[in-house]
Scaffold this motif. Sequence first.
Motif, PDB file in Angstrom:
ATOM      1  N   LEU A 137       0.859  -1.170   0.000  1.00  0.00           N
ATOM      2  CA  LEU A 137       0.000   0.000   0.000  1.00  0.00           C
ATOM      3  C   LEU A 137       0.902   1.230   0.000  1.00  0.00           C
ATOM      4  O   LEU A 137       1.599   1.491   0.974  1.00  0.00           O
ATOM      5  N   VAL A 138       0.942   1.921  -1.129  1.00  0.00           N
ATOM      6  CA  VAL A 138       1.749   3.136  -1.254  1.00  0.00           C
ATOM      7  C   VAL A 138       0.882   4.305  -0.794  1.00  0.00           C
ATOM      8  O   VAL A 138      -0.241   4.486  -1.294  1.00  0.00           O
ATOM      9  N   HIS A 143       7.152   7.873   0.499  1.00  0.00           N
ATOM     10  CA  HIS A 143       8.333   8.721   0.553  1.00  0.00           C
ATOM     11  C   HIS A 143       8.207   9.541   1.822  1.00  0.00           C
ATOM     12  O   HIS A 143       7.218  10.241   2.012  1.00  0.00           O
ATOM     13  N   HIS A 144       9.208   9.465   2.685  1.00  0.00           N
ATOM     14  CA  HIS A 144       9.130  10.032   4.039  1.00  0.00           C
ATOM     15  C   HIS A 144       7.907   9.451   4.752  1.00  0.00           C
ATOM     16  O   HIS A 144       7.005  10.178   5.206  1.00  0.00           O
ATOM     17  N   LEU A 145       7.894   8.139   4.852  1.00  0.00           N
ATOM     18  CA  LEU A 145       6.736   7.419   5.372  1.00  0.00           C
ATOM     19  C   LEU A 145       6.403   7.813   6.802  1.00  0.00           C
ATOM     20  O   LEU A 145       5.224   7.906   7.170  1.00  0.00           O
ATOM     21  N   THR A 146       7.422   8.051   7.626  1.00  0.00           N
ATOM     22  CA  THR A 146       7.168   8.436   9.017  1.00  0.00           C
ATOM     23  C   THR A 146       6.319   9.698   9.090  1.00  0.00           C
ATOM     24  O   THR A 146       5.376   9.797   9.889  1.00  0.00           O
ATOM     25  N   TYR A 147       6.651  10.675   8.259  1.00  0.00           N
ATOM     26  CA  TYR A 147       5.891  11.922   8.227  1.00  0.00           C
ATOM     27  C   TYR A 147       4.441  11.668   7.813  1.00  0.00           C
ATOM     28  O   TYR A 147       3.493  12.160   8.463  1.00  0.00           O
ATOM     29  N   ARG A 178       8.134   0.495   4.595  1.00  0.00           N
ATOM     30  CA  ARG A 178       9.255   0.684   3.665  1.00  0.00           C
ATOM     31  C   ARG A 178       9.285   2.157   3.259  1.00  0.00           C
ATOM     32  O   ARG A 178       8.395   2.621   2.536  1.00  0.00           O
ATOM     33  N   CYS A 179      10.292   2.881   3.714  1.00  0.00           N
ATOM     34  CA  CYS A 179      10.413   4.308   3.434  1.00  0.00           C
ATOM     35  C   CYS A 179      11.367   4.511   2.253  1.00  0.00           C
ATOM     36  O   CYS A 179      12.567   4.229   2.356  1.00  0.00           O
TER      37      CYS A 179
END
Length: 258
Positions: free
Chosen positions: A68-69, A161-165, A190-191
């Motif tokens: 899941l992107v 992209h910048h998954l934590t954010y 997966r970041c």
Amino acid sequence: MALLLGLILLILLLLVRQLGTRLSAQRALRQEILSLKHSQAAEASGIVRFVEQELAAPQPRSGEACYLVLDTEAMELIDEVEAETSFVSPLFALSWQLLDASGQCLGEESYMLRQTGERSEALRQLQQVSEPCYRAEALAPTEALERLSRVLQPQLTLVGHHLTYHLRQLESEAEQQGIPLPLIAQLPQRCLMQEGLRMGFKRGYDDSPLYPSAEELFRYLHHLGSEPPLPPLRKALRDLRLSASSLRVLLSWERSSD
């Protein structure tokens, strides 16, 4: 006299032959340059078509979802420093794609969320969405979050992209709206920004590796350089599709190395 005339004719013959050789060489050179230009134009056209294809709306297909992107957009303009802190903002947009094991898209959803307050002009330009368009198309945040909750599955890996954010913004919005998303915290992550940093292709003045943007990672993985420009697209969809395309490249590398 006859000898002199013959000599003159011989010289003229040599000059004509030499001129013909030069003209033939010039024609060949012009043809080679023309062929090269045609080849370069065809290559450039192919690259443009490829980028347009990668960022076009995907066609839904059937299959087992493995990834899941995820991408979010905020109602406030957040700089790189704030993105690394606990700063949160109401969500302006929430987008995702479900991908199979090879990275092919099974489905895409993208929603603007109806919030109070106004976005800055700079943010409207960045997000490529006017205020009238936003107000006309935006969904209630609870509805968008409920649609996301329905696609969450235990076998998925979260990608962004910048998954934590993005997860911080998403979890804050879900808490504000009273829509629990407990499965989100349990899924593998997966970041892509972190993976781009480890590749080390973007460097600072002191030669230390820097975090690439979603577009920079996409261009690096597809060997594109700075051209062609990306087609005009809402930022929420653009970043989502850039990340999905980058993931497909990384997955293909992993399969080839097995």
